[in-house]
Design a protein around this motif. Structure first.
Motif, PDB file in Angstrom:
ATOM      1  N   LEU A  33       0.956  -1.210  -0.301  1.00 23.61           N
ATOM      2  CA  LEU A  33      -0.186  -0.506  -0.020  1.00 23.61           C
ATOM      3  C   LEU A  33       0.989   1.467   0.102  1.00 23.61           C
ATOM      4  CD1 LEU A  33      -2.604   1.285   0.006  1.00 23.61           C
ATOM      5  CD2 LEU A  33      -2.443   1.245   2.817  1.00 23.61           C
ATOM      6  N   LEU A  34       1.979   1.079   0.607  1.00 21.54           N
ATOM      7  CA  LEU A  34       2.537   2.102   0.694  1.00 21.54           C
ATOM      8  C   LEU A  34       3.517   2.097  -1.022  1.00 21.54           C
ATOM      9  CD1 LEU A  34       4.480   4.815   2.116  1.00 21.54           C
ATOM     10  CD2 LEU A  34       6.290   2.494   3.446  1.00 21.54           C
ATOM     11  N   LEU A  35       3.868   1.302  -1.069  1.00 17.39           N
ATOM     12  CA  LEU A  35       4.742   1.238  -2.620  1.00 17.39           C
ATOM     13  C   LEU A  35       3.494   2.245  -3.702  1.00 17.39           C
ATOM     14  CD1 LEU A  35       6.526   1.195  -4.833  1.00 17.39           C
ATOM     15  CD2 LEU A  35       5.582  -1.522  -5.003  1.00 17.39           C
ATOM     16  N   ILE A  36       1.929   1.643  -3.555  1.00 20.47           N
ATOM     17  CA  ILE A  36       1.143   1.700  -4.508  1.00 20.47           C
ATOM     18  C   ILE A  36       0.735   3.545  -3.840  1.00 20.47           C
ATOM     19  CG2 ILE A  36      -1.194   2.298  -5.028  1.00 20.47           C
ATOM     20  CD1 ILE A  36      -0.820  -0.474  -4.457  1.00 20.47           C
ATOM     21  N   LEU A  37       0.620   3.942  -2.507  1.00 19.42           N
ATOM     22  CA  LEU A  37       0.868   5.582  -2.645  1.00 19.42           C
ATOM     23  C   LEU A  37       1.798   6.394  -3.455  1.00 19.42           C
ATOM     24  CD1 LEU A  37      -1.238   5.102   1.159  1.00 19.42           C
ATOM     25  CD2 LEU A  37      -2.493   5.529  -1.551  1.00 19.42           C
ATOM     26  N   ILE A  38       2.831   6.397  -2.645  1.00 19.86           N
ATOM     27  CA  ILE A  38       4.067   6.866  -3.093  1.00 19.86           C
ATOM     28  C   ILE A  38       4.120   7.570  -4.759  1.00 19.86           C
ATOM     29  CG2 ILE A  38       6.562   7.132  -3.319  1.00 19.86           C
ATOM     30  CD1 ILE A  38       6.446   5.905  -0.313  1.00 19.86           C
ATOM     31  N   LEU A  39       4.018   6.055  -5.108  1.00 18.91           N
ATOM     32  CA  LEU A  39       3.985   6.578  -6.677  1.00 18.91           C
ATOM     33  C   LEU A  39       2.506   7.455  -7.402  1.00 18.91           C
ATOM     34  CD1 LEU A  39       4.846   2.404  -7.829  1.00 18.91           C
ATOM     35  CD2 LEU A  39       6.508   4.958  -7.978  1.00 18.91           C
ATOM     36  N   LEU A  40       2.034   7.115  -6.537  1.00 21.42           N
ATOM     37  CA  LEU A  40       0.581   7.916  -7.283  1.00 21.42           C
ATOM     38  C   LEU A  40       0.846   9.513  -7.076  1.00 21.42           C
ATOM     39  CD1 LEU A  40      -3.081   5.113  -5.728  1.00 21.42           C
ATOM     40  CD2 LEU A  40      -1.853   5.990  -8.795  1.00 21.42           C
ATOM     41  N   GLU A  41       1.245   9.208  -5.575  1.00 19.69           N
ATOM     42  CA  GLU A  41       1.640  10.530  -5.353  1.00 19.69           C
ATOM     43  C   GLU A  41       2.450  10.991  -6.357  1.00 19.69           C
ATOM     44  OE1 GLU A  41       2.029  14.576  -3.498  1.00 19.69           O
ATOM     45  OE2 GLU A  41       0.073  12.780  -3.384  1.00 19.69           O
ATOM     46  N   SER A  42       3.545  10.475  -6.307  1.00 21.19           N
ATOM     47  CA  SER A  42       4.632  10.754  -7.684  1.00 21.19           C
ATOM     48  C   SER A  42       4.073  11.875  -8.798  1.00 21.19           C
ATOM     49  CB  SER A  42       5.428  10.071  -7.766  1.00 21.19           C
ATOM     50  OG  SER A  42       4.823   9.140  -8.686  1.00 21.19           O
ATOM     51  N   VAL A  43       2.848  11.150  -9.090  1.00 19.70           N
ATOM     52  CA  VAL A  43       1.995  11.394 -10.313  1.00 19.70           C
ATOM     53  C   VAL A  43       0.803  11.919 -10.450  1.00 19.70           C
ATOM     54  CG1 VAL A  43       0.986  10.489 -11.977  1.00 19.70           C
ATOM     55  CG2 VAL A  43       2.267   9.595 -11.695  1.00 19.70           C
ATOM     56  N   PHE A  44      -0.299  12.735  -9.293  1.00 19.85           N
ATOM     57  CA  PHE A  44      -1.385  12.865  -8.898  1.00 19.85           C
ATOM     58  C   PHE A  44      -1.005  14.141  -8.661  1.00 19.85           C
ATOM     59  CE2 PHE A  44      -2.223   7.989 -11.108  1.00 19.85           C
ATOM     60  CZ  PHE A  44      -2.778   9.172 -11.863  1.00 19.85           C
ATOM     61  N   TYR A  45      -0.235  14.173  -6.642  1.00 22.18           N
ATOM     62  CA  TYR A  45      -0.216  15.030  -6.383  1.00 22.18           C
ATOM     63  C   TYR A  45      -1.587  15.930  -5.512  1.00 22.18           C
ATOM     64  CZ  TYR A  45       4.354  17.219  -7.730  1.00 22.18           C
ATOM     65  OH  TYR A  45       5.362  17.110  -8.344  1.00 22.18           O
ATOM     66  N   ILE A 155       6.344 -14.643   0.657  1.00 18.24           N
ATOM     67  CA  ILE A 155       5.575 -13.785  -0.052  1.00 18.24           C
ATOM     68  C   ILE A 155       5.798 -12.331   0.511  1.00 18.24           C
ATOM     69  CG2 ILE A 155       3.508 -13.157  -0.991  1.00 18.24           C
ATOM     70  CD1 ILE A 155       3.083 -15.793  -0.960  1.00 18.24           C
ATOM     71  N   THR A 156       5.941 -12.367   1.883  1.00 14.02           N
ATOM     72  CA  THR A 156       6.720 -11.051   2.037  1.00 14.02           C
ATOM     73  C   THR A 156       7.655 -10.189   1.527  1.00 14.02           C
ATOM     74  OG1 THR A 156       4.656 -11.544   3.919  1.00 14.02           O
ATOM     75  CG2 THR A 156       5.965  -9.225   4.476  1.00 14.02           C
ATOM     76  N   SER A 157       8.471 -11.479   1.756  1.00  9.73           N
ATOM     77  CA  SER A 157       9.858 -10.785   1.429  1.00  9.73           C
ATOM     78  C   SER A 157      10.251 -10.690   0.321  1.00  9.73           C
ATOM     79  CB  SER A 157      10.896 -12.027   1.750  1.00  9.73           C
ATOM     80  OG  SER A 157      10.968 -12.246   3.055  1.00  9.73           O
ATOM     81  N   ILE A 158       9.428 -11.328  -0.502  1.00 12.22           N
ATOM     82  CA  ILE A 158       8.856 -10.591  -2.461  1.00 12.22           C
ATOM     83  C   ILE A 158       8.933  -9.682  -2.522  1.00 12.22           C
ATOM     84  CG2 ILE A 158       8.607 -11.267  -4.456  1.00 12.22           C
ATOM     85  CD1 ILE A 158       8.388 -14.080  -3.709  1.00 12.22           C
ATOM     86  N   VAL A 159       7.757  -8.895  -1.839  1.00 14.42           N
ATOM     87  CA  VAL A 159       6.079  -7.204  -1.547  1.00 14.42           C
ATOM     88  C   VAL A 159       7.729  -6.390  -1.398  1.00 14.42           C
ATOM     89  CG1 VAL A 159       4.684  -6.296  -0.748  1.00 14.42           C
ATOM     90  CG2 VAL A 159       4.395  -8.769  -2.075  1.00 14.42           C
ATOM     91  N   MET A 160       8.628  -7.217   0.093  1.00 12.80           N
ATOM     92  CA  MET A 160      10.120  -5.600   0.654  1.00 12.80           C
ATOM     93  C   MET A 160      10.574  -6.130  -0.701  1.00 12.80           C
ATOM     94  SD  MET A 160       9.417  -6.778   4.388  1.00 12.80           S
ATOM     95  CE  MET A 160       9.711  -4.762   4.969  1.00 12.80           C
TER      96      MET A 160
END
Length: 214
Positions: A33-45, A155-160
């Motif tokens: 979720l943190l990754l998605i929010l950061i990537l979205l924020e970098s585009v949409f402000y 799976i957690t290790s792969i995601v991180m």
């Protein structure tokens, strides 16, 4: 209550393992979720309002999970959760320790629970003591199946690891986006697109040459 005492130890180990699994799942979800929010924020402000709404939703979700865990723990203590009930745990012990007669531990527990109503108390005590001696030789931690926990850890290790790679590739944009999320109360304007027009039309420049734009 030798059998029930061992069952309590097994239940405690199962609770520890399930809590570990839930912790890794939450860590995996938070990282993704943190990754998605950061990537979205970098585009949409996102505006401050939407950032506060997202953060509030995350906090409420976290508190809801904590409340669910607390209620689940109460149900477990009251022996009202099927997967942590004495009968269920006794069946697990039977499968692991008495594979040829899987009801042995369950039968011993049921007899122990009704020992005062048993007609042949000496025979019952002998069966209970024999069963208790056999099961107490096995570490309660070895009774619990840990295969799901290992899968969740993987799976957690792969995601991180994937998140670290993605954030490293887009480090500058990610760092700026994280700063804006950190200061969610402040208003950040998205950079406006612009164009450059050359009044002198196309300019052909060779390597090493300089030019000016007006």
């Amino acid at each position: 209550m030798k059998i029930q005492k061992y069952l309590k130890s097994v239940r405690n180990e199962k609770i520890k393992m399930d809590l570990a699994s839930i912790s890794f799942i939450l860590l995996m979800i938070f990282t993704g979720l943190l990754l998605i929010l950061i990537l979205l924020e970098s585009v949409f402000y996102f505006s401050s309002f939407y950032k506060k709404l997202v953060l509030l939703t995350i906090i409420i979700s976290f508190l809801t999970i904590m409340l669910w865990l607390f209620i689940s723990y109460i149900f477990i203590k009251q022996n009202r959760n099927e997967k942590y009930s004495w009968n269920y745990l006794a069946k697990i012990i039977g499968k692991v320790i008495f594979p040829k007669n899987q009801d042995t531990a369950l039968n011993a527990f049921q007899i122990e629970a009704q020992i005062n109503k048993t007609e042949s108390k000496d025979l019952a005590d002998t069966f209970i003591n024999k069963t208790a001696k056999t099961i107490t030789e096995i570490n309660p931690n070895d009774i619990i199946d840990k295969s799901n926990l290992l899968k969740i850890k993987l799976i957690t290790s792969i995601v991180m690891l994937s998140s670290i790679v993605v954030l490293s590739i887009f480090w500058k944009q990610s760092a700026n986006a994280f700063y804006r999320w950190k200061n969610y109360n402040e208003k950040f304007l998205a950079p406006k697109p612009f164009k450059l027009y050359s009044l002198t039309r196309n300019q052909h420049i060779l390597g090493g040459e300089k030019t000016s734009i007006t």
